[in-house]
Design a protein around this motif. Structure first.
Motif, PDB file in Angstrom:
ATOM      1  N   LEU A  31       0.816  -1.210   0.000  1.00 32.76           N
ATOM      2  CA  LEU A  31       0.000   0.000   0.000  1.00 32.76           C
ATOM      3  C   LEU A  31       0.852   1.265   0.000  1.00 32.76           C
ATOM      4  CD1 LEU A  31      -2.921  -0.911   2.457  1.00 32.76           C
ATOM      5  CD2 LEU A  31      -3.052  -0.628  -0.023  1.00 32.76           C
ATOM      6  N   THR A  32       1.824   1.331   0.884  1.00 36.00           N
ATOM      7  CA  THR A  32       2.677   2.521   0.981  1.00 36.00           C
ATOM      8  C   THR A  32       3.551   2.726  -0.257  1.00 36.00           C
ATOM      9  OG1 THR A  32       2.702   2.444   3.395  1.00 36.00           O
ATOM     10  CG2 THR A  32       4.483   3.650   2.326  1.00 36.00           C
ATOM     11  N   PRO A  33       4.249   1.696  -0.759  1.00 37.25           N
ATOM     12  CA  PRO A  33       5.073   1.905  -1.961  1.00 37.25           C
ATOM     13  C   PRO A  33       4.278   2.421  -3.160  1.00 37.25           C
ATOM     14  CG  PRO A  33       5.674  -0.149  -0.915  1.00 37.25           C
ATOM     15  CD  PRO A  33       4.455   0.352  -0.198  1.00 37.25           C
ATOM     16  N   SER A  34       3.064   1.926  -3.346  1.00 35.13           N
ATOM     17  CA  SER A  34       2.271   2.372  -4.487  1.00 35.13           C
ATOM     18  C   SER A  34       1.943   3.861  -4.394  1.00 35.13           C
ATOM     19  CB  SER A  34       0.972   1.560  -4.586  1.00 35.13           C
ATOM     20  OG  SER A  34       1.239   0.239  -4.984  1.00 35.13           O
ATOM     21  N   VAL A  35       1.569   4.315  -3.198  1.00 36.80           N
ATOM     22  CA  VAL A  35       1.279   5.736  -3.007  1.00 36.80           C
ATOM     23  C   VAL A  35       2.541   6.568  -3.188  1.00 36.80           C
ATOM     24  CG1 VAL A  35       0.515   7.479  -1.357  1.00 36.80           C
ATOM     25  CG2 VAL A  35      -0.692   5.297  -1.506  1.00 36.80           C
ATOM     26  N   THR A  36       3.645   6.111  -2.627  1.00 39.47           N
ATOM     27  CA  THR A  36       4.905   6.844  -2.735  1.00 39.47           C
ATOM     28  C   THR A  36       5.341   6.970  -4.192  1.00 39.47           C
ATOM     29  OG1 THR A  36       5.569   5.978  -0.569  1.00 39.47           O
ATOM     30  CG2 THR A  36       7.305   6.910  -1.946  1.00 39.47           C
ATOM     31  N   ILE A  37       5.170   5.911  -4.957  1.00 44.43           N
ATOM     32  CA  ILE A  37       5.531   5.936  -6.379  1.00 44.43           C
ATOM     33  C   ILE A  37       4.768   7.032  -7.100  1.00 44.43           C
ATOM     34  CG2 ILE A  37       5.251   4.667  -8.551  1.00 44.43           C
ATOM     35  CD1 ILE A  37       5.918   2.113  -6.943  1.00 44.43           C
ATOM     36  N   VAL A  38       3.469   7.106  -6.872  1.00 44.70           N
ATOM     37  CA  VAL A  38       2.635   8.076  -7.571  1.00 44.70           C
ATOM     38  C   VAL A  38       2.929   9.501  -7.106  1.00 44.70           C
ATOM     39  CG1 VAL A  38       0.259   8.834  -7.978  1.00 44.70           C
ATOM     40  CG2 VAL A  38       0.821   6.399  -8.009  1.00 44.70           C
ATOM     41  N   GLN A  39       2.903   9.729  -5.793  1.00 37.48           N
ATOM     42  CA  GLN A  39       3.080  11.082  -5.264  1.00 37.48           C
ATOM     43  C   GLN A  39       4.465  11.637  -5.575  1.00 37.48           C
ATOM     44  OE1 GLN A  39      -0.742  11.304  -3.827  1.00 37.48           O
ATOM     45  NE2 GLN A  39       0.734  12.910  -3.584  1.00 37.48           N
ATOM     46  N   SER A  40       5.487  10.782  -5.572  1.00 40.83           N
ATOM     47  CA  SER A  40       6.853  11.249  -5.792  1.00 40.83           C
ATOM     48  C   SER A  40       7.166  11.458  -7.262  1.00 40.83           C
ATOM     49  CB  SER A  40       7.847  10.240  -5.203  1.00 40.83           C
ATOM     50  OG  SER A  40       7.670  10.111  -3.806  1.00 40.83           O
ATOM     51  N   SER A  41       6.237  11.135  -8.141  1.00 42.17           N
ATOM     52  CA  SER A  41       6.470  11.303  -9.575  1.00 42.17           C
ATOM     53  C   SER A  41       6.190  12.722 -10.053  1.00 42.17           C
ATOM     54  CB  SER A  41       5.593  10.322 -10.372  1.00 42.17           C
ATOM     55  OG  SER A  41       5.921   8.982 -10.063  1.00 42.17           O
ATOM     56  N   PHE A  42       5.659  13.568  -9.149  1.00 44.07           N
ATOM     57  CA  PHE A  42       5.268  14.911  -9.545  1.00 44.07           C
ATOM     58  C   PHE A  42       5.778  15.932  -8.526  1.00 44.07           C
ATOM     59  CE2 PHE A  42       2.211  12.033 -11.388  1.00 44.07           C
ATOM     60  CZ  PHE A  42       2.090  12.496 -12.693  1.00 44.07           C
ATOM     61  N   PRO A  43       6.036  17.168  -8.978  1.00 42.35           N
ATOM     62  CA  PRO A  43       6.501  18.220  -8.070  1.00 42.35           C
ATOM     63  C   PRO A  43       5.380  18.711  -7.167  1.00 42.35           C
ATOM     64  CG  PRO A  43       6.129  19.122 -10.261  1.00 42.35           C
ATOM     65  CD  PRO A  43       5.966  17.635 -10.387  1.00 42.35           C
ATOM     66  N   GLU A  44       5.735  19.573  -6.212  1.00 43.19           N
ATOM     67  CA  GLU A  44       4.764  20.035  -5.220  1.00 43.19           C
ATOM     68  C   GLU A  44       3.567  20.743  -5.848  1.00 43.19           C
ATOM     69  OE1 GLU A  44       7.968  20.248  -4.902  1.00 43.19           O
ATOM     70  OE2 GLU A  44       8.627  19.785  -2.875  1.00 43.19           O
ATOM     71  N   THR A  45       3.797  21.470  -6.939  1.00 41.21           N
ATOM     72  CA  THR A  45       2.714  22.239  -7.539  1.00 41.21           C
ATOM     73  C   THR A  45       1.624  21.366  -8.128  1.00 41.21           C
ATOM     74  OG1 THR A  45       4.081  22.385  -9.534  1.00 41.21           O
ATOM     75  CG2 THR A  45       4.060  24.291  -8.055  1.00 41.21           C
ATOM     76  N   GLN A  46       1.885  20.100  -8.378  1.00 38.82           N
ATOM     77  CA  GLN A  46       0.883  19.202  -8.935  1.00 38.82           C
ATOM     78  C   GLN A  46       0.357  18.209  -7.908  1.00 38.82           C
ATOM     79  OE1 GLN A  46       3.091  17.855 -12.623  1.00 38.82           O
ATOM     80  NE2 GLN A  46       1.150  18.423 -13.564  1.00 38.82           N
ATOM     81  N   GLN A  47       0.704  18.428  -6.632  1.00 41.32           N
ATOM     82  CA  GLN A  47       0.279  17.476  -5.621  1.00 41.32           C
ATOM     83  C   GLN A  47      -1.236  17.491  -5.423  1.00 41.32           C
ATOM     84  OE1 GLN A  47       2.001  15.048  -4.071  1.00 41.32           O
ATOM     85  NE2 GLN A  47       3.628  15.634  -5.487  1.00 41.32           N
ATOM     86  N   GLY A  48      -1.876  18.651  -5.565  1.00 40.45           N
ATOM     87  CA  GLY A  48      -3.326  18.697  -5.428  1.00 40.45           C
ATOM     88  C   GLY A  48      -4.005  17.871  -6.497  1.00 40.45           C
ATOM     89  N   GLU A  49      -3.506  17.966  -7.728  1.00 39.28           N
ATOM     90  CA  GLU A  49      -4.095  17.241  -8.844  1.00 39.28           C
ATOM     91  C   GLU A  49      -3.835  15.742  -8.741  1.00 39.28           C
ATOM     92  OE1 GLU A  49      -1.923  19.311 -11.737  1.00 39.28           O
ATOM     93  OE2 GLU A  49      -3.303  21.005 -11.883  1.00 39.28           O
ATOM     94  N   ILE A  50      -2.572  15.364  -8.512  1.00 44.26           N
ATOM     95  CA  ILE A  50      -2.252  13.941  -8.489  1.00 44.26           C
ATOM     96  C   ILE A  50      -2.821  13.262  -7.243  1.00 44.26           C
ATOM     97  CG2 ILE A  50      -0.030  14.192  -7.318  1.00 44.26           C
ATOM     98  CD1 ILE A  50      -1.038  11.690 -10.101  1.00 44.26           C
TER      99      ILE A  50
END
Length: 535
Positions: free
Chosen positions: A446-465
């Motif tokens: 569960l944690t690795p999957s979320v980390t993979i997705v969230q870490s693929s984008f910069p802070e400015t796109q965190q709301g969208e992703i």
């Protein structure tokens, strides 16, 4: 450079001109890591990490968060902020699974059927999935903390209404609609704030490990806690419990400070929000109609697909004329993130599908009550707890790809054990080994999957992703309950349990296939100054 020291012990610089000395913000709307070391802020010498976070608009100023007091103090402050965020994920996941052990009690009290309760559970998960993307976008307009608190109040109102429900319709309004809307508003800020507070991969893995552990425990412990409360008091008391937890979270959330100011001037794609929600609703409702009318199922699925195509065409049209869409297509150009989203969807589909199938089977076929059913799920709860809490240590030793693949393998083996041991045996404890393996497998990935997705984008796109990530996960939960539940209800006396579990095992193998294409090397955090959405 002006600033202040907030309640969490972080020195925050309130107003900094974009592209100021040391920032080097390369593109409009992007964020940039500043520097590590020592500097001055508001007449004080501060030490630690400073991060420049740009607002979503081209004319917006920047906000800088400077962690002070050394690593230990920052960790302590962050831990205090993480508590209400993790509790929020817990209660939302709890709400998605605790009703599974109340099927008999609710259907008897409200004069409905197993199908009626299944619809209520599925609609709750579906509302979350349909509104999670708009909820993620609203965090930019309303601010992360404000959106979080509004979601808590809406959720709490729904919980109280559900506790007082005189019939299935009011229960669906309170639990499925209001709690679903509240969850869609409060969950995106949880992941955005967690991502912004922890920039290091290992620290972020630890933070997400806590959040996802609480989410997994909520989903797995929902049947146990729900069963205990139902047996001791009433199924209505389980919703009172949810309302009380929400009150605690609201109190604890007072220490949360939003690192970015809201941007109410930003555009909000109302048409896109409607189309995306309508498409998802039609698809899931089509699945629910499978055991009643195949023609209706086919029509709803086709209509849902066409609406989603319309949605993506509208997104492209808005992007071509320079108007901000609900969901930018750049989010789907990152191959690693796409694979991570696929694994998230299948994980929650399997977890919620197994939870509903086993709970419904135990109550309707084996005749177990709520507490007996809940106790059996303790094995899954234990498995998720143990493996989720080991997320940080595992992330240091193994790649994210390896952890996700191992999680799917262990979960599929657990489903096989459930099919093998339960067949022809009257003992309820034959379910324990399989549920334990599924819990261990889910907790590992569960944690690795979320980390993979969230870490693929910069802070400015965190709301969208974040909105997309949570939407995909909740869509998986909704599909799991809809698909497995429909198969089970249609054939309770004709091997429906075995067919439902086999279908979930196939989905697990599909998730394993997606995980096999993830990058083999260590996961790197997306650079704030690089091209957005690139893989």
């Amino acid at each position: 450079m002006s600033g202040w020291v907030d309640k969490a012990g972080l020195t925050r610089v309130q107003s900094v001109p974009p592209n100021s000395a040391g920032s080097r913000c390369g593109r409009t709307g992007e964020s940039a890591a500043l520097r590590r070391g020592t500097g001055t802020c508001h007449g004080r010498v501060v030490q630690g990490r400073a991060t420049l976070i740009r607002g979503p608009g081209p004319e917006s100023k920047a906000a800088v968060v400077v962690e002070t007091g050394g690593p230990g103090r920052a960790t302590s402050a962050s831990r205090g902020v993480l508590v209400p965020l993790a509790l929020s994920q817990f209660i939302c996941s709890f709400a998605g699974s605790n009703m599974n052990v109340m099927i008999t009690d609710i259907s008897t009290d409200l004069g409905t059927t197993v199908k009626g309760v299944q619809v209520a559970i599925t609609v709750f998960l579906l509302v979350m999935a349909a509104l999670m993307i708009p909820g993620g976008r609203l965090t930019d307009r309303w601010g992360r903390k404000r959106c979080f608190v509004i979601g808590l109040f809406v959720y709490g109102t729904g919980a109280v209404l559900s506790a007082l429900a005189p019939g299935l319709g009011v229960l669906i309004l309170g639990n499925s609609i209001l709690e679903g809307v509240g969850t869609a508003l409060l969950i995106p800020p949880v992941y955005i704030l967690t991502t912004l507070l922890f920039s290091d991969v290992n620290a972020r893995a630890r933070a997400f490990g806590v959040v996802m552990a609480m989410g997994g425990i909520g989903a797995a412990a929902g049947p146990l806690l729900g069963g205990l409360i139902t047996a001791a008091i009433s199924w209505r008391a389980a919703f009172v419990f949810q309302a009380l937890v929400i009150v605690v979270i609201i109190v604890l959330s007072r220490r949360i400070e939003d690192p970015l100011p809201p941007d109410p001037s930003g555009a909000f794609d109302i048409g896109g929000a409607f189309l995306s929600a309508a498409g998802l609703v039609l698809i899931v409702m089509g699945i629910l109609a499978a055991d009643d009318n195949l023609w209706l199922m086919g029509g709803l699925l086709l209509l849902g697909f066409l609406v989603l195509v319309w949605f993506f065409r509208s997104v492209r049209a808005r992007e071509r004329v320079g108007v901000e869409p609900l969901l930018p297509t750049s989010l789907f150009r990152n191959r690693t993130s796409n694979l991570g989203l696929a694994t998230q969807n299948t994980q929650w589909l399997v977890l919620m599908g197994v939870s509903f199938t086993v709970a419904a089977y135990l109550q309707t076929v084996r005749g177990y009550d709520a507490i007996q059913t809940g106790v059996i799920f303790t094995a899954a709860t234990l498995g998720i707890l143990v493996s989720s809490l080991a997320a940080e240590r595992l992330a240091k030793r193994r790649s994210q790809r390896t952890l996700v693949m191992v999680g799917f393998i262990v979960s599929v083996v657990g489903i096989g054990v459930l099919l093998t041991l339960v067949s022809g045996s009257p003992s309820a404890w034959r379910f324990a080994p399989g549920l334990l393996l599924i819990g261990l497998g889910m907790g590992v990935m569960l944690t690795p999957s979320v980390t993979i997705v969230q870490s693929s984008f910069p802070e400015t796109q965190q709301g969208e992703i974040s909105g997309l990530s949570r939407s995909v996960s909740n869509l998986g939960s909704s599909l799991g309950t809809a698909i497995a539940g429909t198969i089970l209800v249609a054939g309770l006396d004709r091997g429906g349990y075995a067919v439902a579990m086999i279908a979930l095992a196939v989905v697990g193998l599909i998730g394993l296939g997606a995980a096999a294409f993830l990058p083999r090397g260590p996961l790197a955090t997306a650079p704030s100054t690089g091209p957005q959405g690139s893989s």
